[in-house]
Design a protein around this motif. Sequence first.
Motif, PDB file in Angstrom:
ATOM      1  N   SER A 118       0.814  -1.217   0.000  1.00  9.54           N
ATOM      2  CA  SER A 118       0.000   0.000   0.000  1.00  9.54           C
ATOM      3  C   SER A 118       0.852   1.274   0.000  1.00  9.54           C
ATOM      4  O   SER A 118       0.311   2.374  -0.134  1.00  9.54           O
ATOM      5  N   ILE A 119       2.162   1.125   0.138  1.00 10.39           N
ATOM      6  CA  ILE A 119       3.059   2.276   0.230  1.00 10.39           C
ATOM      7  C   ILE A 119       3.738   2.494  -1.119  1.00 10.39           C
ATOM      8  O   ILE A 119       4.575   1.678  -1.536  1.00 10.39           O
TER       9      ILE A 119
ATOM     10  N   ARG B  86       9.549  -7.507   5.743  1.00 14.14           N
ATOM     11  CA  ARG B  86       9.580  -6.857   7.063  1.00 14.14           C
ATOM     12  C   ARG B  86      10.722  -5.858   7.158  1.00 14.14           C
ATOM     13  O   ARG B  86      10.551  -4.755   7.706  1.00 14.14           O
ATOM     14  N   ALA B  87      11.860  -6.206   6.609  1.00 13.02           N
ATOM     15  CA  ALA B  87      13.024  -5.315   6.664  1.00 13.02           C
ATOM     16  C   ALA B  87      12.747  -3.987   5.958  1.00 13.02           C
ATOM     17  O   ALA B  87      13.215  -2.932   6.398  1.00 13.02           O
ATOM     18  N   LEU B  88      11.995  -4.031   4.865  1.00 10.70           N
ATOM     19  CA  LEU B  88      11.633  -2.790   4.171  1.00 10.70           C
ATOM     20  C   LEU B  88      10.833  -1.863   5.091  1.00 10.70           C
ATOM     21  O   LEU B  88      11.046  -0.646   5.107  1.00 10.70           O
TER      22      LEU B  88
ATOM     23  N   ASP C  75       8.547   5.770  10.086  1.00 15.04           N
ATOM     24  CA  ASP C  75       7.172   6.116   9.722  1.00 15.04           C
ATOM     25  C   ASP C  75       6.384   4.877   9.300  1.00 15.04           C
ATOM     26  O   ASP C  75       5.204   4.732   9.651  1.00 15.04           O
ATOM     27  N   TYR C  76       7.036   3.986   8.557  1.00 11.11           N
ATOM     28  CA  TYR C  76       6.365   2.749   8.153  1.00 11.11           C
ATOM     29  C   TYR C  76       6.199   1.819   9.368  1.00 11.11           C
ATOM     30  O   TYR C  76       5.147   1.203   9.558  1.00 11.11           O
ATOM     31  N   ASP C  77       7.243   1.729  10.158  1.00 10.48           N
ATOM     32  CA  ASP C  77       7.257   0.851  11.329  1.00 10.48           C
ATOM     33  C   ASP C  77       6.124   1.200  12.291  1.00 10.48           C
ATOM     34  O   ASP C  77       5.371   0.330  12.729  1.00 10.48           O
TER      35      ASP C  77
ATOM     36  N   ALA D 287      -2.090   2.041  12.555  1.00 11.24           N
ATOM     37  CA  ALA D 287      -3.127   2.910  11.984  1.00 11.24           C
ATOM     38  C   ALA D 287      -3.588   2.373  10.636  1.00 11.24           C
ATOM     39  O   ALA D 287      -4.791   2.395  10.321  1.00 11.24           O
ATOM     40  N   TRP D 288      -2.652   1.895   9.828  1.00  6.49           N
ATOM     41  CA  TRP D 288      -3.021   1.288   8.539  1.00  6.49           C
ATOM     42  C   TRP D 288      -3.942   0.097   8.764  1.00  6.49           C
ATOM     43  O   TRP D 288      -4.973  -0.044   8.087  1.00  6.49           O
TER      44      TRP D 288
END
Length: 235
Positions: free
Chosen positions: A139-140, A159-161, A167-169, A174-175
């Motif tokens: 979704s990003i 997961r590493a990405l 901000d993603y972590d 919320a997502w």
Amino acid sequence: MFPTPTTNLATFSIIILLLLPSITLAIPFPSPQVRRQSQSQSSSIITPTQVLQIAPSSGTCVGAPYPDECRTAAQVAPILTSSFQKYGITSAAEKAALISLMAFESGDFKYNKNYVPGVPGQGTRNMQSPTHNLLYASSIPALTAPLAAIPAGSSNAVRALLLANDDYDFGSAAWFLTTQCSAGMRSGLQNGGMDGWEAYLTGCVGTGVTGERQKGWERANVALGVWDLQFRWLL
């Protein structure tokens, strides 16, 4: 004959004893966690002080078992604020549920991978499953190219990405709420009550209520102003 002072006192005592039950019922007693009437929106800013109230050990990363993964309350607060703004979360009750979930799953923001039992690919601050991490990463827009380069089934690489960017972590909770939970479930959660929170955990997150989870959730509701500590009339 006029009544003596002793007679007056005795009569007054009897009247007081007769009225005592009704008087007692009208006395305000402290009632913890009384919810406000209006809690649809909250301040858009999450503060370090609020994070510390919710996650008491997040004031420092000294002694953290995984120092590279640890974040303090001062670091966490603006990231949470940004994630709630990005996904349009304005309900204080929803924010309380999300922050308490992340704090519980990450040991007060000390780690972001599943170490026990060590599920491959499971992680981010709300400890999402590998399946949901793939959906989230997809979704990003900024991750489209690097995600395409990862072989199918490489859940740790996905997961590493996500973990490479705070901000993603921290945005995963919320997502997840806004894309994986029903409108009805969110409505129940926004009420700030136990039933709505429990339905969110069991029906959407896929876990159950424990004593420690509930304590963190209660702290979050107080910290974010969902609940007031005040007197309630017992009538």
